[in-house]
Design a protein around this motif. Structure first.
Motif, PDB file in Angstrom:
ATOM      1  N   ARG A 133      61.192  17.982 -72.894  1.00 50.75           N
ATOM      2  CA  ARG A 133      60.111  17.978 -72.460  1.00 50.75           C
ATOM      3  C   ARG A 133      60.401  18.246 -71.299  1.00 50.75           C
ATOM      4  O   ARG A 133      59.046  18.757 -70.419  1.00 50.75           O
ATOM      5  CB  ARG A 133      59.671  15.814 -72.713  1.00 50.75           C
ATOM      6  N   ALA A 134      61.403  17.606 -70.491  1.00 54.58           N
ATOM      7  CA  ALA A 134      61.178  17.907 -68.777  1.00 54.58           C
ATOM      8  C   ALA A 134      61.145  19.336 -68.784  1.00 54.58           C
ATOM      9  O   ALA A 134      60.252  20.078 -67.786  1.00 54.58           O
ATOM     10  CB  ALA A 134      62.412  17.222 -68.332  1.00 54.58           C
ATOM     11  N   THR A 135      61.690  20.246 -69.892  1.00 46.70           N
ATOM     12  CA  THR A 135      61.605  21.420 -69.851  1.00 46.70           C
ATOM     13  C   THR A 135      60.317  22.038 -70.293  1.00 46.70           C
ATOM     14  O   THR A 135      59.941  23.422 -69.641  1.00 46.70           O
ATOM     15  CB  THR A 135      62.690  22.330 -70.657  1.00 46.70           C
ATOM     16  N   LEU A 136      60.081  21.573 -70.869  1.00 47.17           N
ATOM     17  CA  LEU A 136      58.559  21.945 -71.076  1.00 47.17           C
ATOM     18  C   LEU A 136      57.199  22.007 -70.111  1.00 47.17           C
ATOM     19  O   LEU A 136      56.559  22.539 -70.263  1.00 47.17           O
ATOM     20  CB  LEU A 136      57.977  21.158 -72.377  1.00 47.17           C
ATOM     21  N   GLU A 137      57.742  20.880 -69.291  1.00 47.42           N
ATOM     22  CA  GLU A 137      56.216  20.914 -68.531  1.00 47.42           C
ATOM     23  C   GLU A 137      57.174  21.749 -67.129  1.00 47.42           C
ATOM     24  O   GLU A 137      55.821  21.968 -67.069  1.00 47.42           O
ATOM     25  CB  GLU A 137      56.752  19.243 -67.844  1.00 47.42           C
ATOM     26  N   GLU A 138      58.341  21.648 -67.109  1.00 41.71           N
ATOM     27  CA  GLU A 138      59.010  22.617 -66.025  1.00 41.71           C
ATOM     28  C   GLU A 138      57.831  24.197 -66.687  1.00 41.71           C
ATOM     29  O   GLU A 138      57.170  24.928 -65.546  1.00 41.71           O
ATOM     30  CB  GLU A 138      59.909  23.253 -66.466  1.00 41.71           C
ATOM     31  N   ILE A 139      58.377  23.833 -67.601  1.00 44.51           N
ATOM     32  CA  ILE A 139      57.216  26.212 -68.461  1.00 44.51           C
ATOM     33  C   ILE A 139      56.233  26.078 -67.998  1.00 44.51           C
ATOM     34  O   ILE A 139      55.341  27.090 -67.493  1.00 44.51           O
ATOM     35  CB  ILE A 139      57.627  26.488 -69.757  1.00 44.51           C
ATOM     36  N   ALA A 140      55.345  24.739 -68.388  1.00 46.07           N
ATOM     37  CA  ALA A 140      53.800  24.490 -67.972  1.00 46.07           C
ATOM     38  C   ALA A 140      53.428  24.799 -66.795  1.00 46.07           C
ATOM     39  O   ALA A 140      51.984  25.511 -66.943  1.00 46.07           O
ATOM     40  CB  ALA A 140      53.115  23.563 -68.836  1.00 46.07           C
ATOM     41  N   ALA A 141      54.355  24.294 -65.940  1.00 44.83           N
ATOM     42  CA  ALA A 141      54.150  24.524 -64.224  1.00 44.83           C
ATOM     43  C   ALA A 141      54.230  25.729 -63.697  1.00 44.83           C
ATOM     44  O   ALA A 141      53.564  26.533 -63.239  1.00 44.83           O
ATOM     45  CB  ALA A 141      54.990  23.283 -63.813  1.00 44.83           C
ATOM     46  N   LEU A 142      55.220  26.396 -64.515  1.00 45.95           N
ATOM     47  CA  LEU A 142      55.515  27.804 -64.021  1.00 45.95           C
ATOM     48  C   LEU A 142      54.504  28.716 -64.274  1.00 45.95           C
ATOM     49  O   LEU A 142      53.477  29.513 -63.426  1.00 45.95           O
ATOM     50  CB  LEU A 142      56.454  28.287 -64.707  1.00 45.95           C
ATOM     51  N   ASN A 143      54.029  28.646 -65.928  1.00 42.53           N
ATOM     52  CA  ASN A 143      52.663  29.310 -66.057  1.00 42.53           C
ATOM     53  C   ASN A 143      51.223  29.176 -65.472  1.00 42.53           C
ATOM     54  O   ASN A 143      50.517  29.753 -65.025  1.00 42.53           O
ATOM     55  CB  ASN A 143      52.063  28.548 -67.985  1.00 42.53           C
ATOM     56  N   GLU A 144      51.258  27.842 -65.370  1.00 40.93           N
ATOM     57  CA  GLU A 144      49.896  27.843 -64.300  1.00 40.93           C
ATOM     58  C   GLU A 144      49.921  29.010 -62.847  1.00 40.93           C
ATOM     59  O   GLU A 144      48.988  28.822 -62.570  1.00 40.93           O
ATOM     60  CB  GLU A 144      49.892  26.661 -64.396  1.00 40.93           C
ATOM     61  N   GLN A 145      51.316  28.230 -62.328  1.00 44.41           N
ATOM     62  CA  GLN A 145      51.721  29.124 -61.365  1.00 44.41           C
ATOM     63  C   GLN A 145      51.251  30.531 -61.152  1.00 44.41           C
ATOM     64  O   GLN A 145      51.107  31.666 -60.385  1.00 44.41           O
ATOM     65  CB  GLN A 145      52.844  28.564 -60.421  1.00 44.41           C
ATOM     66  N   LEU A 146      52.027  31.485 -62.695  1.00 42.64           N
ATOM     67  CA  LEU A 146      51.704  32.237 -62.658  1.00 42.64           C
ATOM     68  C   LEU A 146      49.911  32.795 -63.041  1.00 42.64           C
ATOM     69  O   LEU A 146      49.589  33.789 -63.108  1.00 42.64           O
ATOM     70  CB  LEU A 146      52.685  32.700 -64.134  1.00 42.64           C
TER      71      LEU A 146
END
Ligand SMILES: [Zn+2]
Length: 156
Positions: free
Chosen positions: A16-29
């Motif tokens: 779950r933590a990794t998924l959240e991290e990916i989502a945050a990076l996708n937003e940043q991107l």
């Protein structure tokens, strides 16, 4: 069995933590892409944006690899074979599992696998790493010269 259940719970939390991290990076991107597409940007800014985006993308890529490993580890843990190397069957030391909870390989097998991947990547990364080494050498030489001057001042 309680220990195995505990492991699955922890791996799911990590997932779950990794998924959240990916989502945050996708937003940043997404946020990085928009200003770069403006037509009046000069080429230096565009190049810098592309470089930043490349870094974010490779970070996302490595997190997705990790996520894949976590999901695999969850499957292994629900079978009750978590902590046993999938390649050679040796028990994986708990210190290693604490550091890389998503691993399903002992350190020897993981290194063998990693070396195989690296060998394939070396060709591609060659030019880039040569450039990096060159700039590090230049810095080092400059530092050495400064030290030498200081030493001769002391002697006088
Ligand atoms: Zn092994």
């Amino acid at each position: 069995m309680a220990k195995g259940t505990q492991t699955v719970v922890e791996l799911r939390r990590l997932r779950r933590a990794t998924l959240e991290e990916i989502a945050a990076l996708n937003e940043q991107l997404q946020a990085e892409i928009e200003p770069a597409s403006a037509p009046d940007d000069d080429s230096v800014d565009v190049a810098a944006d592309i470089y930043e985006r490349g870094k974010t993308l490779s970070l996302i890529q490595s997190l997705e690899d990790k996520l894949h490993n976590i999901e695999h580890a969850i499957a292994v843990a629900s079978k009750g074979t978590y902590g046993i190397c999938e390649n050679c069957g040796s028990p994986i030391p708990s210190e290693r599992l604490e550091i890389v909870p998503e691993t399903t390989l002992c350190v020897n097998c993981a290194n063998k696998l990693e070396q195989g991947i690296r060998r394939r990547r070396i060709q591609m990364a060659d030019e880039e790493s040569l450039e990096e080494e060159h700039s590090i050498d230049d810095e080092y030489e400059a530092e050495e010269e400064e030290e030498f001057e200081e030493e001769s001042d002391d002697e006088l």
